[in-house]
Structure formats: structure tokens, C-alpha cells
Design an enzyme around this catalytic site. Structure first.
Site, short mmCIF file in Angstrom:
data_model
loop_
_atom_site.label_atom_id
_atom_site.label_comp_id
_atom_site.label_asym_id
_atom_site.label_seq_id
_atom_site.Cartn_x
_atom_site.Cartn_y
_atom_site.Cartn_z
N GLU A 34 0.84 -1.22 0.00
CA GLU A 34 0.00 0.00 0.00
C GLU A 34 0.87 1.25 0.00
OE1 GLU A 34 -3.20 0.03 -1.13
OE2 GLU A 34 -3.55 -1.45 0.44
N ASP A 37 2.85 2.21 -5.00
CA ASP A 37 2.84 2.34 -6.48
C ASP A 37 3.54 3.62 -6.93
OD1 ASP A 37 0.68 3.90 -5.55
OD2 ASP A 37 -0.75 3.15 -7.04
N SER A 68 -25.28 7.85 -15.47
CA SER A 68 -24.91 6.78 -14.54
C SER A 68 -26.04 6.58 -13.55
CB SER A 68 -23.63 7.14 -13.79
OG SER A 68 -23.44 6.23 -12.71
N GLY A 122 -16.28 5.06 -3.63
CA GLY A 122 -15.56 5.78 -2.58
C GLY A 122 -15.21 4.91 -1.39
N LEU A 125 -12.20 0.69 -3.01
CA LEU A 125 -12.21 -0.52 -3.84
C LEU A 125 -12.11 -0.18 -5.32
CD1 LEU A 125 -14.90 -2.47 -1.78
CD2 LEU A 125 -12.41 -2.69 -1.66
N GLU A 165 -7.33 10.04 -14.74
CA GLU A 165 -7.57 10.30 -13.31
C GLU A 165 -6.63 11.39 -12.79
OE1 GLU A 165 -8.76 7.05 -11.03
OE2 GLU A 165 -8.44 8.05 -9.11
N ASP A 177 -4.47 0.90 -9.49
CA ASP A 177 -5.89 0.59 -9.67
C ASP A 177 -6.22 0.28 -11.13
OD1 ASP A 177 -5.72 1.43 -7.09
OD2 ASP A 177 -7.00 3.19 -7.32
N TYR A 229 -3.41 12.44 0.77
CA TYR A 229 -2.74 11.53 -0.16
C TYR A 229 -1.60 12.27 -0.87
CZ TYR A 229 -2.38 7.98 -3.87
OH TYR A 229 -1.93 7.01 -4.74
P1 ADP Z 1 -12.81 4.70 -5.11
O1 ADP Z 1 -12.08 4.61 -6.40
O2 ADP Z 1 -12.06 4.10 -3.98
O3 ADP Z 1 -14.21 4.16 -5.18
P2 ADP Z 1 -12.51 7.49 -5.67
O4 ADP Z 1 -12.70 8.71 -4.86
O5 ADP Z 1 -11.19 7.27 -6.32
O6 ADP Z 1 -12.92 6.24 -4.75
O7 ADP Z 1 -13.58 7.45 -6.84
C1 ADP Z 1 -14.95 7.62 -6.55
C2 ADP Z 1 -15.55 8.55 -7.58
O8 ADP Z 1 -15.59 7.91 -8.86
C3 ADP Z 1 -17.00 8.90 -7.29
O9 ADP Z 1 -17.09 10.00 -6.41
C4 ADP Z 1 -17.52 9.23 -8.67
O10 ADP Z 1 -17.13 10.53 -9.04
C5 ADP Z 1 -16.75 8.26 -9.57
N1 ADP Z 1 -17.52 7.02 -9.82
C6 ADP Z 1 -17.15 5.77 -9.54
N2 ADP Z 1 -18.07 4.87 -9.95
C7 ADP Z 1 -19.06 5.57 -10.51
C8 ADP Z 1 -20.32 5.23 -11.11
N3 ADP Z 1 -20.74 3.96 -11.22
N4 ADP Z 1 -21.09 6.24 -11.56
C9 ADP Z 1 -20.69 7.52 -11.46
N5 ADP Z 1 -19.53 7.88 -10.90
C10 ADP Z 1 -18.72 6.95 -10.43
MG MG Z 2 -10.27 5.56 -6.91
#
Ligand code: ADP
Ligand code: MG
Length: 388
Positions: A34, A37, A68, A122, A125, A165, A177, A229
Site C-alpha cells: 500500500e 505504487d 450513470s 468511494g 475498492l 484520473e 488501480d 494523499y
Molecule cells: P474509489 O475509487 O475508492 O471508489 P474514488 O474517490 O477514487 O474512490 O472514486 C470515486 C468517484 O468515482 C465517485 O465519487 C464518482 O465521481 C466516480 N464514480 C465511480 N463509480 C461511478 C459510477 N458507477 N457512476 C458515477 N460515478 C462513479
Molecule cells: Mg479511486
């Protein structure tokens, strides 16, 4: 649980007409390694059974129209307007991929997209990479790039997703990831060498040994886009500069004490100690998995958690309680996973202990009046691909 059929049906409702196809990509959970990377180190993630599905149809007017299930309003943006911070929010992850593919010399004419997912958002995962990689897989096919056909092509797609990203969504994540979402193999953990970009598949079939991997989504907020981070990354860069190395990967664990003496800064010393020992733990974990020595794997999980909690300082009460409760109920090992400050923990448990351990963790949360966690067992699953 979404799949290609239900996601195509949602596309017909929100966009109208049939999608050209449906592509999907998995979330991930990191077994160990962890915050390594972005230090050119090693990580050992698996792809989750939970996936993000993207039903996609090309457009010719240069617009992205994005829906979405997880977002209240659709987003409509011109590709020409996509830049760091724009369109913002969830659409940046999708638009960023189209942008990165264009930057690589493959112009995108526009897209209609509907996204359905069962990757917890969020939760540490990697729903963000699952989203990016589902769209990148679609673009590879729709533009005839053929990059899904082999691991080299998949590494290229993962790189574009990371750019999306980092640059457009402005989250300074390190590449693990996207790499695992694109390059995973079922029933394997993937050893990622984040310096060379090489991957090695390590057999990971817990069921055959009567074991299971329990994920605890603590539902505690984590936000990679916030300052912590980035601050950890900066500390590592500063330490590398002081030590005269390109990345902390260059410091072998045998030279750690010497490196720490040269830093003369308690906080930097702790950060470097985590990174260098964590990379070493990944190597030990791969060896233990190859030997089928799951007790050793469990001990490495516990050591990793202590290092992240005490030296890297990215754990939180919810993660510590998840780990401590799982261990008190007989887990072979447990640790926080992902960036930290909330998100998820994992526990290596006997197959029959999945439900009781999950119940014990839930009970510990309820007693503290915290939001109930999500507890579920996972198996190493498949990488991004086309579903229909
Ligand atoms: P993690 O990757 O750990 O879930 P992140 O903060 O990196 O957390 O990413 C989460 C963000 O990715 C959400 O706040 C949203 O903006 C976007 N996201 C992820 N999956 C979806 C989805 N199915 N629909 C819309 N947005 C998504
Ligand atoms: Mg993420």
C-alpha cells in the site's frame, strides 16, 4: 447486480436506441503493498467480482452524453472543452479517458454512455478505475485499436486511464488501480512492479485451502482528492531527493537503517520506513502464497496494517476496529487496504468464519454508533473486457 443485459436496457431508457456494445471492468482490492505504487514499488492486488458496466454508442458531433445510475443528472459536454477540472465530478473520469485516448493520437468523435455498477463508490475498492477502464475498453474496440487482445495493449489502456484520473479528474493516484482492472487474471493475484510496469500472476485460490477473503467496507468517508494523499506523495518525493534516488524503490530493506540515519527528520523517517518495509513484505507475501503458507500471509497483513497505522498514519478508528475485531475472532491476518483515511479493510479468514467475523465487525460498529459496514467475501476475478 448489473450485467450487460440490464445495462443495455438502462441505456435504452436514458439515451434511447441500442448501444453498440457493453464493456465492463472490475474494482480491486489490494492484498498488500500500500502506498508503494507511486514510489516505483510492488503491489499485489486482485480484481473484484464487482464490476462497472458501460453501455456505449459512438457519436459524430464531438459531444459526450453521460448517464450513470449513481449520478442524479446526466452530463453533456463537448470533448473540446475537456480539461483539468472540466467537466468535473464523476463525468471527469469518463471524459478524461476519451481525452487521454485522443491525446495518444486516436481522436474520439463523441460518445453516448450509460454506466451501471455494483462496485461500492468511494470505499477504497477503486470504483474510479473500474469506471475509467470500462470506458477505455469500449474505446479500444470502437476505435479498432485492438488493445484488449494482449497484456501490452492492456498496459497501454491502463496508462491512459491513469492519465485521465491524474490530469482531468485531478486525483494524484499512482497507477495500481488501473493496472489491475485492465490486467488481472481470475484466480490469481497480480504482482505489479510499478517501476518496470511488469506484471506477474500469482495463483490465489483461497477456497482450495478452506479460506476466504473478507472485505469490510467501513463506509467511513475517504477522499483521495483531498490533501492527505498528495501530502504523503510529497513526503516520499522529498525523502527520495534527500537520499539521492529516483524513487524509494531504490532503497533495499538491508540499507534502510542507513537511509533513516541520513534523513534526520522523524516524520520522513517513518514514511520511508513504511514504504521500504512494505515493498519487502510484498516480496515475502508472494513467496508465502507460492508456498501455500497462509499463516505467514496473515502475519504479513498484520505487519502491513501496523506500518500503515503507525508509520504512514493513513488508518482511522473504523479501519483499526475492523482489523482488531477480525483478529480477535480468529482471522489469520487483517489490514486496511487502499489509500486509507476510511475505505475498506480485508481479513484472511477460514471459509466458515466469513459470516461470524462479518457479524462481529458489524456488532463492533453498531456498539460505537457508527454506520453499519458492508461485509462480503470476494474471489479474484477477471479484468476489463467486452460483454456484448
Ligand atoms: P474509489 O475509487 O475508492 O471508489 P474514488 O474517490 O477514487 O474512490 O472514486 C470515486 C468517484 O468515482 C465517485 O465519487 C464518482 O465521481 C466516480 N464514480 C465511480 N463509480 C461511478 C459510477 N458507477 N457512476 C458515477 N460515478 C462513479
Ligand atoms: Mg479511486
Amino acid at each position: 447486480m448489473p450485467d450487460a443485459v440490464t445495462t443495455a436496457a438502462r441505456f435504452r431508457e436514458t439515451v434511447g436506441g441500442d448501444p453498440t456494445g457493453v464493456w465492463s471492468a472490475p474494482g480491486r482490492v489490494n492484498l498488500i503493498g500500500e502506498h508503494t505504487d507511486y514510489n516505483g514499488g510492488l503491489a499485489l492486488p486482485i480484481a473484484l467480482p464487482q464490476r462497472t458496466y458501460a453501455a456505449v454508442r459512438p457519436r459524430v458531433d464531438g459531444r459526450l452524453r453521460l448517464h450513470s445510475d449513481a449520478a442524479r443528472d446526466p452530463v453533456d459536454v463537448a470533448l473540446a472543452d475537456v480539461k483539468p477540472g472540466t467537466p468535473g465530478g464523476w463525468a471527469s473520469y469518463v471524459a478524461g479517458v476519451a481525452w487521454a485516448v485522443g491525446e495518444a493520437g486516436h481522436p474520439v468523435g463523441g460518445l453516448d454512455v450509460h454506466v451501471s455498477s455494483d462496485v461500492p463508490v468511494g470505499a477504497g475498492l477503486s470504483s474510479s478505475a473500474a469506471l475509467e477502464c470500462s470506458v477505455a475498453a469500449a474505446l479500444s474496440d470502437l476505435l479498432g485499436l485492438g488493445l484488449l487482445a494482449d497484456d501490452d495493449g492492456r498496459a497501454t489502456l491502463a496508462g491512459w486511464c491513469q492519465q485521465a484520473e491524474n490530469v482531468i479528474a485531478e486525483a494524484p493516484t499512482g497507477g495500481m488501480d488501473q493496472a489491475i482492472s485492465m490486467r488481472a487474471e481470475p484466480a490469481h493475484a497480480t504482482l505489479l512492479d510499478c517501476r518496470s510496469g511488469a506484471v506477474e500472476q500469482v495463483p490465489f485460490d483461497l477456497a482450495a485451502s478452506g479460506l476466504a477473503l473478507l472485505v469490510v467496507d467501513t463506509r467511513a468517508e475517504h477522499a483521495l482528492v483531498d490533501g492527505q494523499y498528495a501530502a504523503r506523495r510529497r513526503s516520499c518525493e522529498r525523502a527520495a531527493q534527500i537520499l539521492g534516488v529516483a524513487t524509494l524503490r531504490e532503497i533495499p530493506v538491508a540499507d534502510l537503517d542507513d537511509a533513516l540515519r541520513r534523513l534526520r527528520d522523524g516524520e520522513l523517517e517513518a514514511r520511508v520506513r513504511h514504504v521500504v518495509t512494505e515493498i519487502d513484505r510484498v516480496e515475502q507475501c508472494v513467496a508465502a502464497l507460492r508456498d501455500g503458507d497462509f499463516d505467514a500471509v496473515g502475519r504479513l497483513f498484520v505487519a502491513s496494517h501496523a506500518s500503515l497505522r503507525d508509520d504512514y498514519e493513513v488508518s482511522c478508528d473504523e479501519l483499526d476496529v475492523s482489523v482488531d475485531t477480525a483478529m480477535a475472532h480468529g482471522a489469520l491476518g487483517a489490514r486496511m487496504t487502499g489509500g486509507g483515511f476510511g475505505g475498506s479493510a480485508i481479513a484472511l479468514v477460514r471459509a466458515e468464519s466469513v459470516a461470524p467475523t462479518g457479524a462481529a465487525v458489524t456488532d463492533a460498529f453498531v456498539r460505537r454508533r457508527w454506520t453499519e459496514p458492508g461485509c462480503f467475501a470476494v474471489t479474484a476475478s477477471a479484468a476489463a473486457g467486452r460483454d456484448s
